[in-house]
Scaffold this motif. Structure first.
Motif, PDB file in Angstrom:
ATOM      1  N   ASP A  82      43.476  25.794  38.166  1.00  0.00           N
ATOM      2  CA  ASP A  82      42.786  27.039  37.827  1.00  0.00           C
ATOM      3  C   ASP A  82      41.278  26.799  37.742  1.00  0.00           C
ATOM      4  O   ASP A  82      40.485  27.537  38.340  1.00  0.00           O
ATOM      5  CB  ASP A  82      43.326  27.562  36.491  1.00  0.00           C
ATOM      6  CG  ASP A  82      42.617  28.831  36.044  1.00  0.00           C
ATOM      7  OD1 ASP A  82      42.770  29.860  36.740  1.00  0.00           O
ATOM      8  OD2 ASP A  82      41.917  28.791  35.008  1.00  0.00           O
ATOM      9  N   LYS A  83      40.888  25.750  37.038  1.00  0.00           N
ATOM     10  CA  LYS A  83      39.469  25.418  36.874  1.00  0.00           C
ATOM     11  C   LYS A  83      38.831  25.089  38.229  1.00  0.00           C
ATOM     12  O   LYS A  83      37.714  25.528  38.521  1.00  0.00           O
ATOM     13  CB  LYS A  83      39.331  24.229  35.922  1.00  0.00           C
ATOM     14  CG  LYS A  83      37.916  23.826  35.633  1.00  0.00           C
ATOM     15  CD  LYS A  83      37.873  22.673  34.651  1.00  0.00           C
ATOM     16  CE  LYS A  83      36.446  22.208  34.420  1.00  0.00           C
ATOM     17  NZ  LYS A  83      36.392  21.039  33.540  1.00  0.00           N
ATOM     18  N   ARG A  86      38.219  28.309  40.204  1.00  0.00           N
ATOM     19  CA  ARG A  86      37.104  29.069  39.626  1.00  0.00           C
ATOM     20  C   ARG A  86      35.753  28.431  39.948  1.00  0.00           C
ATOM     21  O   ARG A  86      34.760  29.125  40.159  1.00  0.00           O
ATOM     22  CB  ARG A  86      37.264  29.191  38.117  1.00  0.00           C
ATOM     23  CG  ARG A  86      38.382  30.116  37.705  1.00  0.00           C
ATOM     24  CD  ARG A  86      38.525  30.191  36.170  1.00  0.00           C
ATOM     25  NE  ARG A  86      39.754  30.838  35.787  1.00  0.00           N
ATOM     26  CZ  ARG A  86      39.908  32.152  35.692  1.00  0.00           C
ATOM     27  NH1 ARG A  86      38.901  32.949  35.950  1.00  0.00           N
ATOM     28  NH2 ARG A  86      41.072  32.669  35.336  1.00  0.00           N
ATOM     29  N   ASN A  87      35.702  27.086  39.981  1.00  0.00           N
ATOM     30  CA  ASN A  87      34.440  26.374  40.199  1.00  0.00           C
ATOM     31  C   ASN A  87      34.138  26.101  41.668  1.00  0.00           C
ATOM     32  O   ASN A  87      33.111  25.514  41.978  1.00  0.00           O
ATOM     33  CB  ASN A  87      34.450  25.043  39.434  1.00  0.00           C
ATOM     34  CG  ASN A  87      34.486  25.253  37.937  1.00  0.00           C
ATOM     35  OD1 ASN A  87      34.086  26.299  37.439  1.00  0.00           O
ATOM     36  ND2 ASN A  87      34.964  24.267  37.203  1.00  0.00           N
ATOM     37  N   ILE A  92      36.745  33.901  43.621  1.00  0.00           N
ATOM     38  CA  ILE A  92      38.086  34.381  43.290  1.00  0.00           C
ATOM     39  C   ILE A  92      38.451  33.872  41.903  1.00  0.00           C
ATOM     40  O   ILE A  92      38.263  32.698  41.592  1.00  0.00           O
ATOM     41  CB  ILE A  92      39.127  33.873  44.318  1.00  0.00           C
ATOM     42  CG1 ILE A  92      38.772  34.393  45.703  1.00  0.00           C
ATOM     43  CG2 ILE A  92      40.521  34.302  43.922  1.00  0.00           C
ATOM     44  CD1 ILE A  92      39.636  33.836  46.798  1.00  0.00           C
ATOM     45  N   ASN A  93      38.996  34.771  41.085  1.00  0.00           N
ATOM     46  CA  ASN A  93      39.454  34.398  39.756  1.00  0.00           C
ATOM     47  C   ASN A  93      40.977  34.436  39.709  1.00  0.00           C
ATOM     48  O   ASN A  93      41.580  35.508  39.830  1.00  0.00           O
ATOM     49  CB  ASN A  93      38.871  35.339  38.695  1.00  0.00           C
ATOM     50  CG  ASN A  93      37.376  35.171  38.561  1.00  0.00           C
ATOM     51  OD1 ASN A  93      36.871  34.055  38.555  1.00  0.00           O
ATOM     52  ND2 ASN A  93      36.675  36.273  38.481  1.00  0.00           N
ATOM     53  N   LEU A 103      46.045  34.825  43.212  1.00  0.00           N
ATOM     54  CA  LEU A 103      44.635  35.024  43.525  1.00  0.00           C
ATOM     55  C   LEU A 103      44.465  36.343  44.260  1.00  0.00           C
ATOM     56  O   LEU A 103      44.664  36.414  45.471  1.00  0.00           O
ATOM     57  CB  LEU A 103      44.116  33.886  44.415  1.00  0.00           C
ATOM     58  CG  LEU A 103      43.918  32.518  43.774  1.00  0.00           C
ATOM     59  CD1 LEU A 103      45.221  31.836  43.499  1.00  0.00           C
ATOM     60  CD2 LEU A 103      43.059  31.669  44.635  1.00  0.00           C
TER      61      LEU A 103
END
Length: 187
Positions: A82-83, A86-87, A92-93, A103
């Motif tokens: 997940d991290k 996001r990074n 996309i979150n 997603l």
């Protein structure tokens, strides 16, 4: 006259094909508003103490045109995946659902589409430069051949052949760019 000088046209063609393949990979990573598993190719997950491509820790599926699902194999890595998504800077979150991350792919606005079209143009120009560099290497080989006694007829034949494959590859790059930009701008 020294030994027979031969220019390896096949090697030059393969190098130009490599530039075209690289361009297609770059284009695949561009988000066009449609879901694609390849858009996660850039994501690296900190798994087991090493940076690992996401496809080595999870299964990536595209169940709908605007949805990508990531099924993480090891429950302890769900947070790291997940991290990493996001990074990754792909905009996309993820939404967590157990060991599955959903997603949702948002609709692109007009300004973002234009920006992506410019990025695609930059990728295409880089591929053109790579093809021209291969052409230059081939022409340098011809110059070395000339210094070693290559007949003028052979120089002309090789030069024409290198120009032909260069023009062919540049045309393929231009066609791929036009197709990608159409895809990006499509609402």
């Amino acid at each position: 006259m020294s030994d027979e000088i031969d220019i390896d046209i096949d090697a030059l063609t393969k190098r130009m094909d490599g530039a075209l393949t690289s361009l297609r990979g770059d284009f695949a990573s561009l988000r066009t508003g449609r879901a694609s598993a390849s858009m996660l190719d850039v994501v690296q997950v900190d798994a087991y103490g090493a940076m690992t491509p996401i496809n080595q820790v999870a299964t990536i599926n595209v169940p709908e045109p605007r949805m990508v699902t990531v099924n993480v194999w090891d429950k302890s890595l769900v947070g790291a995946v997940d991290k990493a998504i996001r990074n990754a800077g792909i905009g996309i979150n993820p939404v967590m659902d157990g060991t599955t991350l959903r997603l949702p792919i948002p609709e692109l606005n007009e300004e973002r589409r234009r920006d992506l079209a410019k990025v695609a143009g930059t990728y295409a120009e880089n591929a053109r430069v790579a093809v021209r560099n291969v052409r230059r290497d081939g022409m340098d080989q011809i110059k070395k051949g000339k210094a070693n006694g290559m007949p003028e007829d052979d120089q002309k034949v090789y030069s024409d052949e290198i120009e032909d494959i260069t023009k062919s590859h540049i045309a393929k790059i231009d066609a791929a760019l036009e197709s990608k930009q159409e895809e990006i701008m499509q609402v």
